[in-house]
Design a protein around this motif. Structure first.
Motif, PDB file in Angstrom:
ATOM      1  N   TRP A  38      39.080  41.644  32.717  1.00  0.00           N
ATOM      2  CA  TRP A  38      37.732  41.758  33.254  1.00  0.00           C
ATOM      3  C   TRP A  38      37.248  40.359  33.600  1.00  0.00           C
ATOM      4  N   ALA A  39      36.381  40.267  34.599  1.00  0.00           N
ATOM      5  CA  ALA A  39      35.745  38.994  34.955  1.00  0.00           C
ATOM      6  C   ALA A  39      34.259  39.263  35.151  1.00  0.00           C
ATOM      7  N   GLY A  40      33.448  38.317  34.701  1.00  0.00           N
ATOM      8  CA  GLY A  40      32.017  38.513  34.852  1.00  0.00           C
ATOM      9  C   GLY A  40      31.245  37.254  34.523  1.00  0.00           C
ATOM     10  N   LEU A  41      29.951  37.371  34.664  1.00  0.00           N
ATOM     11  CA  LEU A  41      29.072  36.254  34.330  1.00  0.00           C
ATOM     12  C   LEU A  41      28.845  36.216  32.829  1.00  0.00           C
ATOM     13  N   ALA A  42      28.763  35.032  32.289  1.00  0.00           N
ATOM     14  CA  ALA A  42      28.618  34.853  30.842  1.00  0.00           C
ATOM     15  C   ALA A  42      27.375  35.552  30.313  1.00  0.00           C
ATOM     16  N   ARG A  43      26.322  35.596  31.096  1.00  0.00           N
ATOM     17  CA  ARG A  43      25.086  36.208  30.603  1.00  0.00           C
ATOM     18  C   ARG A  43      25.226  37.713  30.384  1.00  0.00           C
ATOM     19  N   THR A  44      26.246  38.352  30.960  1.00  0.00           N
ATOM     20  CA  THR A  44      26.463  39.779  30.729  1.00  0.00           C
ATOM     21  C   THR A  44      27.217  40.050  29.439  1.00  0.00           C
ATOM     22  N   ASP A  76      26.755  27.990  25.595  1.00  0.00           N
ATOM     23  CA  ASP A  76      28.134  28.135  25.113  1.00  0.00           C
ATOM     24  C   ASP A  76      28.149  28.679  23.692  1.00  0.00           C
ATOM     25  N   GLU A  77      27.218  28.224  22.873  1.00  0.00           N
ATOM     26  CA  GLU A  77      27.144  28.696  21.492  1.00  0.00           C
ATOM     27  C   GLU A  77      26.807  30.182  21.424  1.00  0.00           C
ATOM     28  N   LEU A  78      25.983  30.673  22.356  1.00  0.00           N
ATOM     29  CA  LEU A  78      25.686  32.102  22.410  1.00  0.00           C
ATOM     30  C   LEU A  78      26.952  32.916  22.692  1.00  0.00           C
ATOM     31  N   LEU A 129      42.384  35.126  41.304  1.00  0.00           N
ATOM     32  CA  LEU A 129      43.061  36.270  40.692  1.00  0.00           C
ATOM     33  C   LEU A 129      43.619  37.213  41.761  1.00  0.00           C
ATOM     34  N   ARG A 130      42.820  37.474  42.803  1.00  0.00           N
ATOM     35  CA  ARG A 130      43.297  38.334  43.898  1.00  0.00           C
ATOM     36  C   ARG A 130      44.509  37.728  44.578  1.00  0.00           C
ATOM     37  N   SER A 131      44.485  36.416  44.823  1.00  0.00           N
ATOM     38  CA  SER A 131      45.604  35.776  45.519  1.00  0.00           C
ATOM     39  C   SER A 131      46.885  35.806  44.694  1.00  0.00           C
ATOM     40  N   ARG A 132      46.751  35.924  43.388  1.00  0.00           N
ATOM     41  CA  ARG A 132      47.930  36.000  42.508  1.00  0.00           C
ATOM     42  C   ARG A 132      48.220  37.435  42.082  1.00  0.00           C
ATOM     43  N   VAL A 133      47.570  38.393  42.737  1.00  0.00           N
ATOM     44  CA  VAL A 133      47.748  39.832  42.516  1.00  0.00           C
ATOM     45  C   VAL A 133      47.572  40.182  41.022  1.00  0.00           C
ATOM     46  N   ILE A 134      46.514  39.661  40.423  1.00  0.00           N
ATOM     47  CA  ILE A 134      46.158  40.007  39.052  1.00  0.00           C
ATOM     48  C   ILE A 134      44.992  40.982  39.141  1.00  0.00           C
ATOM     49  N   GLU A 135      45.248  42.217  38.706  1.00  0.00           N
ATOM     50  CA  GLU A 135      44.216  43.246  38.767  1.00  0.00           C
ATOM     51  C   GLU A 135      43.090  42.897  37.803  1.00  0.00           C
ATOM     52  N   CYS A 136      41.875  42.903  38.322  1.00  0.00           N
ATOM     53  CA  CYS A 136      40.724  42.457  37.557  1.00  0.00           C
ATOM     54  C   CYS A 136      39.543  43.374  37.862  1.00  0.00           C
ATOM     55  N   HIS A 137      38.772  43.698  36.849  1.00  0.00           N
ATOM     56  CA  HIS A 137      37.583  44.531  37.012  1.00  0.00           C
ATOM     57  C   HIS A 137      36.356  43.704  36.684  1.00  0.00           C
ATOM     58  N   ARG A 138      35.254  43.988  37.350  1.00  0.00           N
ATOM     59  CA  ARG A 138      34.006  43.275  37.083  1.00  0.00           C
ATOM     60  C   ARG A 138      33.454  43.759  35.744  1.00  0.00           C
ATOM     61  N   PHE A 139      33.161  42.819  34.850  1.00  0.00           N
ATOM     62  CA  PHE A 139      32.692  43.148  33.509  1.00  0.00           C
ATOM     63  C   PHE A 139      31.205  43.482  33.504  1.00  0.00           C
ATOM     64  N   SER A 140      30.846  44.520  32.738  1.00  0.00           N
ATOM     65  CA  SER A 140      29.445  44.844  32.462  1.00  0.00           C
ATOM     66  C   SER A 140      29.347  45.235  30.995  1.00  0.00           C
ATOM     67  N   LEU A 141      28.154  45.364  30.481  1.00  0.00           N
ATOM     68  CA  LEU A 141      27.969  45.738  29.079  1.00  0.00           C
ATOM     69  C   LEU A 141      28.601  47.092  28.773  1.00  0.00           C
TER      70      LEU A 141
END
Length: 145
Positions: free
Chosen positions: A78-84, A115-117, A48-60
């Protein structure tokens, strides 16, 4: 709606995810990119950074903003881990009827229940959502078989 997208290799998968993000943002939709594993998330954030797509780290704490309109007509990413991604019940949103959220999962988890969660959590979001799982033929889960 739930969709599976299969790519030839990880490089093409990252490229396809970035193109999907750009297309969704162009018409004002928000995007949540999730990965089950840290290594995959790091690779995605680098792409995403290399393609200059602004992205924020996802949290609850970002959950209420998922259905909010983008700034200046462009959707947010937003980008983050699935468990969040575990929204607690129904989220209130005044824009739920017109807002759109694209949830892109960068890999399938070896345990189908994980995945079902994610799918169940996406169903609690008050705006229109699309969930898509992306996998490449050289992902560890596929090469294992």
């Amino acid at each position: 709606m739930i969709d599976d997208k299969v790519w030839w290799n990880r490089e093409r998968k990252c490229q396809g995810i970035c193109e999907e993000i750009a297309a969704t943002r162009a018409w004002g939709g928000n995007v949540l990119v999730l990965a089950h594993f840290d290594r995959t998330l790091s690779s995605l954030e680098a792409a995403l950074r290399s393609r200059v797509i602004e992205c924020h780290r996802f949290s609850l704490f970002d959950s209420p903003a998922l259905c909010a309109g983008g700034t200046g007509g462009a959707g947010r990413v937003w980008a983050g881990l699935a468990r969040t991604f575990q929204p607690p019940g129904k989220l209130a949103s005044s824009e739920s009827s017109s807002a759109y959220l694209e949830i892109i999962v960068a890999e399938h988890h070896p345990l189908r229940s994980r995945d079902e969660l994610l799918i169940q959590a996406a169903a609690t979001i008050p705006c229109r959502t699309q969930v898509s799982f992306h996998i490449s033929l050289d992902d560890p889960l596929i090469t294992h078989f």
